[in-house]
Design a protein around this motif. Sequence first.
Motif, short mmCIF file in Angstrom:
data_model
loop_
_atom_site.label_atom_id
_atom_site.label_comp_id
_atom_site.label_asym_id
_atom_site.label_seq_id
_atom_site.Cartn_x
_atom_site.Cartn_y
_atom_site.Cartn_z
N GLY A 193 0.84 -1.19 0.00
CA GLY A 193 0.00 0.00 0.00
C GLY A 193 0.88 1.24 0.00
O GLY A 193 2.10 1.17 -0.12
N GLY A 194 0.26 2.39 0.12
CA GLY A 194 1.02 3.63 0.07
C GLY A 194 0.48 4.69 1.03
O GLY A 194 -0.71 4.72 1.33
N ILE A 195 1.37 5.53 1.50
CA ILE A 195 1.01 6.63 2.40
C ILE A 195 1.66 7.90 1.85
O ILE A 195 2.87 7.90 1.55
N GLN A 196 0.87 8.94 1.72
CA GLN A 196 1.37 10.23 1.23
C GLN A 196 1.32 11.27 2.34
O GLN A 196 0.28 11.44 2.98
N ILE A 197 2.44 11.96 2.58
CA ILE A 197 2.53 13.00 3.61
C ILE A 197 2.82 14.32 2.91
O ILE A 197 3.78 14.43 2.13
N THR A 198 2.00 15.32 3.17
CA THR A 198 2.15 16.64 2.55
C THR A 198 2.46 17.66 3.63
O THR A 198 1.74 17.77 4.63
N PHE A 216 10.91 4.85 0.81
CA PHE A 216 10.51 6.13 1.37
C PHE A 216 11.04 7.21 0.42
O PHE A 216 12.26 7.33 0.24
N ASP A 217 10.15 7.98 -0.15
CA ASP A 217 10.53 8.90 -1.21
C ASP A 217 10.26 10.34 -0.77
O ASP A 217 9.15 10.67 -0.33
N GLN A 218 11.29 11.18 -0.90
CA GLN A 218 11.14 12.61 -0.65
C GLN A 218 11.77 13.35 -1.83
O GLN A 218 12.96 13.64 -1.85
N ARG A 219 10.95 13.68 -2.80
CA ARG A 219 11.46 14.33 -4.01
C ARG A 219 11.52 15.85 -3.84
O ARG A 219 12.45 16.48 -4.31
N ASP A 220 10.53 16.42 -3.20
CA ASP A 220 10.48 17.87 -3.07
C ASP A 220 11.34 18.33 -1.90
O ASP A 220 11.45 17.65 -0.88
N TRP A 240 6.87 -3.83 -0.09
CA TRP A 240 6.08 -3.84 -1.31
C TRP A 240 5.10 -2.66 -1.32
O TRP A 240 3.96 -2.77 -1.77
N GLY A 241 5.55 -1.58 -0.77
CA GLY A 241 4.73 -0.39 -0.73
C GLY A 241 5.62 0.83 -0.70
O GLY A 241 6.84 0.76 -0.89
N GLY A 242 5.02 1.98 -0.45
CA GLY A 242 5.83 3.19 -0.46
C GLY A 242 5.24 4.29 0.40
O GLY A 242 4.02 4.35 0.64
N VAL A 243 6.13 5.14 0.88
CA VAL A 243 5.76 6.34 1.63
C VAL A 243 6.37 7.53 0.90
O VAL A 243 7.58 7.56 0.66
N GLU A 244 5.55 8.49 0.55
CA GLU A 244 6.00 9.64 -0.24
C GLU A 244 5.75 10.93 0.55
O GLU A 244 4.67 11.13 1.10
N VAL A 245 6.77 11.79 0.59
CA VAL A 245 6.67 13.09 1.25
C VAL A 245 6.67 14.17 0.18
O VAL A 245 7.61 14.26 -0.63
N LYS A 246 5.63 15.00 0.17
CA LYS A 246 5.51 16.09 -0.79
C LYS A 246 5.49 17.42 -0.06
O LYS A 246 5.03 17.51 1.09
N VAL A 247 5.96 18.45 -0.75
CA VAL A 247 5.95 19.82 -0.22
C VAL A 247 5.06 20.66 -1.11
O VAL A 247 5.31 20.80 -2.31
N LYS A 248 4.00 21.20 -0.51
CA LYS A 248 3.06 22.06 -1.25
C LYS A 248 2.70 23.26 -0.39
O LYS A 248 2.58 23.14 0.83
N PRO A 249 2.52 24.42 -1.01
CA PRO A 249 2.08 25.59 -0.22
C PRO A 249 0.65 25.40 0.24
O PRO A 249 -0.12 24.62 -0.35
N PRO A 250 0.26 26.10 1.31
CA PRO A 250 -1.13 25.99 1.77
C PRO A 250 -2.11 26.44 0.70
O PRO A 250 -1.79 27.28 -0.15
#
Length: 264
Positions: A193-198, A216-220, A240-250
């Motif tokens: 499965g996957g989890i996305q953190i913004t 564990f992926d942190q591209r931004d 067999w899954g992934g955790v992604e960290v994204k950076v976005k403005p409010p």
Amino acid sequence: MSDERPEKPLPEKALSEKAVSEQASPAGPSPQGPPAEGPLPALRASDADRERVVDRLRDAVAEGRLDMDEFEERLDAAYRSRTYAELEPLTRDLPALGATAPLAAAPTAPGGLTKAVPAGSDAAWPARIVGGGGAAGGPAMAVAVMSGFQRKGNWTMPARFHAVAFWGGGEIDLREANFAQREVVINCVAIMGGIQITVPPGVEVDVRGIGVMGGFDQRDSPGPVEPGAPRVVVTGLAFWGGVEVKVKPPKQRSVSKQKPRKEL
């Protein structure tokens, strides 16, 4: 009997005799009042005194009153201080812990509308560290089994949050969230499965997770850390899954404009 009487000394003579007697006395004239208060005595400061100053400096950084350069400079001076007189200037311009400084008037828009402080601005961070520990403001766990979960909007991020996604997905959005502590930990377990953190820009992010046939992926990049911004530590396991960290403005909330009423 003689009519001669001893003459009374003249005022000038009496004053001169008094001056001579005071000059002859080793103690000199008696003081007329308490001595004026001078600078701080050169008393030796203890390790506990230095730690109290360091704790106040750390609080000042969390409140956004000091940037990191000022903090490091004062921190070095605190540990090198030997007396109270050297410690006192380091916190002289800081209010007492818990005191509220006078607030400047908020800028107003045309029509008398007050502009809100942006969610990711330097001025907003101290107000978003609400304090407390544990699961303050919400549950400390979110689980998605062949389904999904979301934590977004105006909510309080606990000091430690557990997120589990098994054949499912989860979303954790911190752009409008408050924080129970200045440092929070998100422990992610993603199995097929996957989890996305913004996170918003300016937040410090530390990714420590382990990926097994996953990652564990942190591209931004969150950019430079803003004074008083929280620190988000992402840890856990992705199998067999992934955790992604994204950076976005409010998100910018649009304000509907009212059309002028036509006069009859």
